[in-house]
Design an enzyme around this catalytic site. Structure first.
Site, PDB file in Angstrom:
ATOM      1  N   LYS A 233       0.823  -1.232  -0.185  1.00 39.20           N
ATOM      2  CA  LYS A 233       0.365   0.238  -0.107  1.00 39.20           C
ATOM      3  C   LYS A 233       0.761   1.202  -0.131  1.00 39.20           C
ATOM      4  O   LYS A 233       0.229   2.370  -0.766  1.00 39.20           O
ATOM      5  CB  LYS A 233      -0.640  -0.159   0.844  1.00 39.20           C
ATOM      6  CG  LYS A 233      -1.556  -0.960   1.042  1.00 39.20           C
ATOM      7  CD  LYS A 233      -2.286  -0.830   2.620  1.00 39.20           C
ATOM      8  CE  LYS A 233      -1.918  -1.147   3.998  1.00 39.20           C
ATOM      9  NZ  LYS A 233      -1.542  -2.384   4.489  1.00 39.20           N
TER      10      LYS A 233
ATOM     11  N   ARG B 112      -9.876   1.101   8.664  1.00 38.43           N
ATOM     12  CA  ARG B 112      -9.187   0.178   9.288  1.00 38.43           C
ATOM     13  C   ARG B 112     -10.205  -0.882   9.106  1.00 38.43           C
ATOM     14  O   ARG B 112      -9.885  -2.058  10.291  1.00 38.43           O
ATOM     15  CB  ARG B 112      -7.825  -0.019   9.797  1.00 38.43           C
ATOM     16  CG  ARG B 112      -7.084  -0.729   9.092  1.00 38.43           C
ATOM     17  CD  ARG B 112      -5.925  -0.753   9.916  1.00 38.43           C
ATOM     18  NE  ARG B 112      -4.701  -1.277  10.305  1.00 38.43           N
ATOM     19  CZ  ARG B 112      -3.334  -1.006   9.409  1.00 38.43           C
ATOM     20  NH1 ARG B 112      -3.656   0.331   8.959  1.00 38.43           N
ATOM     21  NH2 ARG B 112      -3.010  -1.781   9.390  1.00 38.43           N
TER      22      ARG B 112
ATOM     23  N   ARG C 201      11.174  -6.787   5.250  1.00 39.60           N
ATOM     24  CA  ARG C 201      11.529  -5.118   4.802  1.00 39.60           C
ATOM     25  C   ARG C 201      12.240  -4.554   5.980  1.00 39.60           C
ATOM     26  O   ARG C 201      12.816  -5.128   6.664  1.00 39.60           O
ATOM     27  CB  ARG C 201      10.470  -4.518   5.129  1.00 39.60           C
ATOM     28  CG  ARG C 201      10.024  -3.165   5.680  1.00 39.60           C
ATOM     29  CD  ARG C 201       8.609  -3.104   5.438  1.00 39.60           C
ATOM     30  NE  ARG C 201       6.889  -4.202   6.158  1.00 39.60           N
ATOM     31  CZ  ARG C 201       5.847  -3.541   5.986  1.00 39.60           C
ATOM     32  NH1 ARG C 201       6.054  -2.800   5.254  1.00 39.60           N
ATOM     33  NH2 ARG C 201       5.169  -3.671   6.581  1.00 39.60           N
TER      34      ARG C 201
ATOM     35  N   ARG D 200      11.714  -3.046  11.140  1.00 42.13           N
ATOM     36  CA  ARG D 200      10.283  -2.192  12.004  1.00 42.13           C
ATOM     37  C   ARG D 200       9.699  -3.722  13.396  1.00 42.13           C
ATOM     38  O   ARG D 200       9.689  -4.480  12.921  1.00 42.13           O
ATOM     39  CB  ARG D 200       8.267  -2.072  10.775  1.00 42.13           C
ATOM     40  CG  ARG D 200       8.109  -0.986  10.416  1.00 42.13           C
ATOM     41  CD  ARG D 200       7.543  -0.563   9.703  1.00 42.13           C
ATOM     42  NE  ARG D 200       5.585  -1.914  10.324  1.00 42.13           N
ATOM     43  CZ  ARG D 200       4.621  -1.139   9.288  1.00 42.13           C
ATOM     44  NH1 ARG D 200       5.358  -0.574   8.568  1.00 42.13           N
ATOM     45  NH2 ARG D 200       4.095  -1.958   9.645  1.00 42.13           N
TER      46      ARG D 200
ATOM     47  N   ARG E 154      -1.034  -9.575  12.488  1.00 40.04           N
ATOM     48  CA  ARG E 154      -1.597  -8.521  12.332  1.00 40.04           C
ATOM     49  C   ARG E 154      -2.393  -9.141  10.318  1.00 40.04           C
ATOM     50  O   ARG E 154      -3.384  -8.293  10.443  1.00 40.04           O
ATOM     51  CB  ARG E 154      -0.204  -7.340  11.440  1.00 40.04           C
ATOM     52  CG  ARG E 154       0.274  -6.799  12.299  1.00 40.04           C
ATOM     53  CD  ARG E 154       1.628  -6.031  12.240  1.00 40.04           C
ATOM     54  NE  ARG E 154       1.357  -5.771  11.085  1.00 40.04           N
ATOM     55  CZ  ARG E 154       2.858  -5.691  10.253  1.00 40.04           C
ATOM     56  NH1 ARG E 154       4.123  -6.017  10.905  1.00 40.04           N
ATOM     57  NH2 ARG E 154       3.087  -5.139   9.279  1.00 40.04           N
TER      58      ARG E 154
END
Ligand code: ADP
Length: 292
Positions: free
Chosen positions: A70, A147, A181, A225, A236
């Site tokens: 996103k 969300r 990531r 992260r 998540r």
């Protein structure tokens, strides 16, 4: 702990929080919905190929599971369309890295993969819109908001969203992407060290994504992260299926949902996404050096 429970609990949104969001959004833009009504070429919020994309002040939402991209595709489109990319996850991370009163509790919630309360998200979003307004910003692509159905209802109370892009990838790819990531603490860009090769299921096409490696000046400044661990990514995803996936039906019923199955990494997906949005790049594309 009591404070954290308060943040986690779905709290009623105060009318002042909604009023503040309405005030910010009413000045954010009016032009895209007007253009949609006037333009026969408007379909699913896509743009007329010959229209200057920067003049449209779009108000779009990007939906999709953690790690789907996103931020990557949202920020690329924002550069193309001349609107701000507003990611509520970034707003939450900024708040938790500050020494503000919420930072400790927010860190706990985020590191458990849970959602923070609607009230706090609305307040962070209002503040962000207000500072953008002061700088003359108009239009937006929202990433990570709404969300929950409640957040979508609040957004509908205060503005008219033109298009909702739902990005999709198989779950195994999402987990690998989150684990690979890396973010540069200096320039803020996202990279990915994972080399993804997932076979197609039931005759469907497989997916390959080459790593997106950082330039030499970022290598020593990369961090991961704190919520990109396997257990938290899985939580998540669970929270996404429970609380956010119902938004697909919500926006489908409004005729605003554009489904987009990513065919691979950025080189394959970006041109196809532009095509799906009926966006013509000639003369408009900006150069991007990095993405998640
Ligand atoms: P993801 O990669 O899971 O999409 P984000 O960067 O968008 O993550 O968000 C990070 C965290 O910030 C979320 O796990 C959640 O705790 C919080 N957050 C972000 N946006 C929202 C929202 N709209 N409502 C509630 N919590 C949010």
């Amino acid at each position: 702990m009591a404070a954290m429970n308060r943040l986690l609990k779905p709290s009623p949104i105060s009318s002042s929080a909604v009023a503040s969001l309405r005030r910010c959004l009413s000045t954010a833009t009016a032009s895209e919905s007007d253009a949609r009504l006037k333009s026969p070429s408007y379909s699913h919020g896509s743009l007329h190929p010959r229209a200057d994309p920067k003049g449209r002040n779009v108000q779009w939402v990007f939906l999709g599971c953690p790690g789907v991209g996103k931020g990557t595709y949202g920020s690329r489109l924002c550069a193309l369309l001349g609107v701000p990319h507003i990611a509520t996850g970034d707003l939450v991370r900024e708040e938790l890295s500050s020494s503000g009163p919420l930072s400790h509790q927010l860190a706990e919630i985020v590191n458990q993969g849970k959602l923070v309360s609607d009230e706090i998200i609305i307040s962070l979003l209002s503040k962000r819109l207000e500072s953008g307004e002061a700088k003359g910003e108009s239009g937006f692509i929202l990433d990570g908001f709404p969300r929950t159905i409640r957040q979508a209802e609040i957004l509908d109370e205060v503005t008219d969203i033109g298009l909702v892009v739902n990005l999709k990838l198989p779950e195994s790819v999402l987990v690998e992407k989150c684990l690979g990531r890396r973010i540069c603490s200096e320039c803020g860009k996202n990279f990915n060290v994972a080399s993804i090769n997932v076979k197609g299921e039931n005759g469907g096409p497989g997916i390959s994504m080459a790593p997106l490696l950082p330039p030499p000046q970022c290598v020593s400044k990369l961090f991961t992260r704190s919520d990109d661990t396997e257990a938290v990514v899985k939580e998540r995803l669970r929270v996404y299926y429970e609380k956010s996936q119902p938004l697909e039906e919500y926006y489908r019923n409004q005729g605003k949902l554009l489904e987009f199955d990513l065919p691979g990494g950025i080189p394959e997906s970006w041109p196809r996404l532009l095509e799906a949005l009926n966006l013509d790049l000639d003369g408009h594309e900006e150069k991007h050096s990095a993405a998640a």
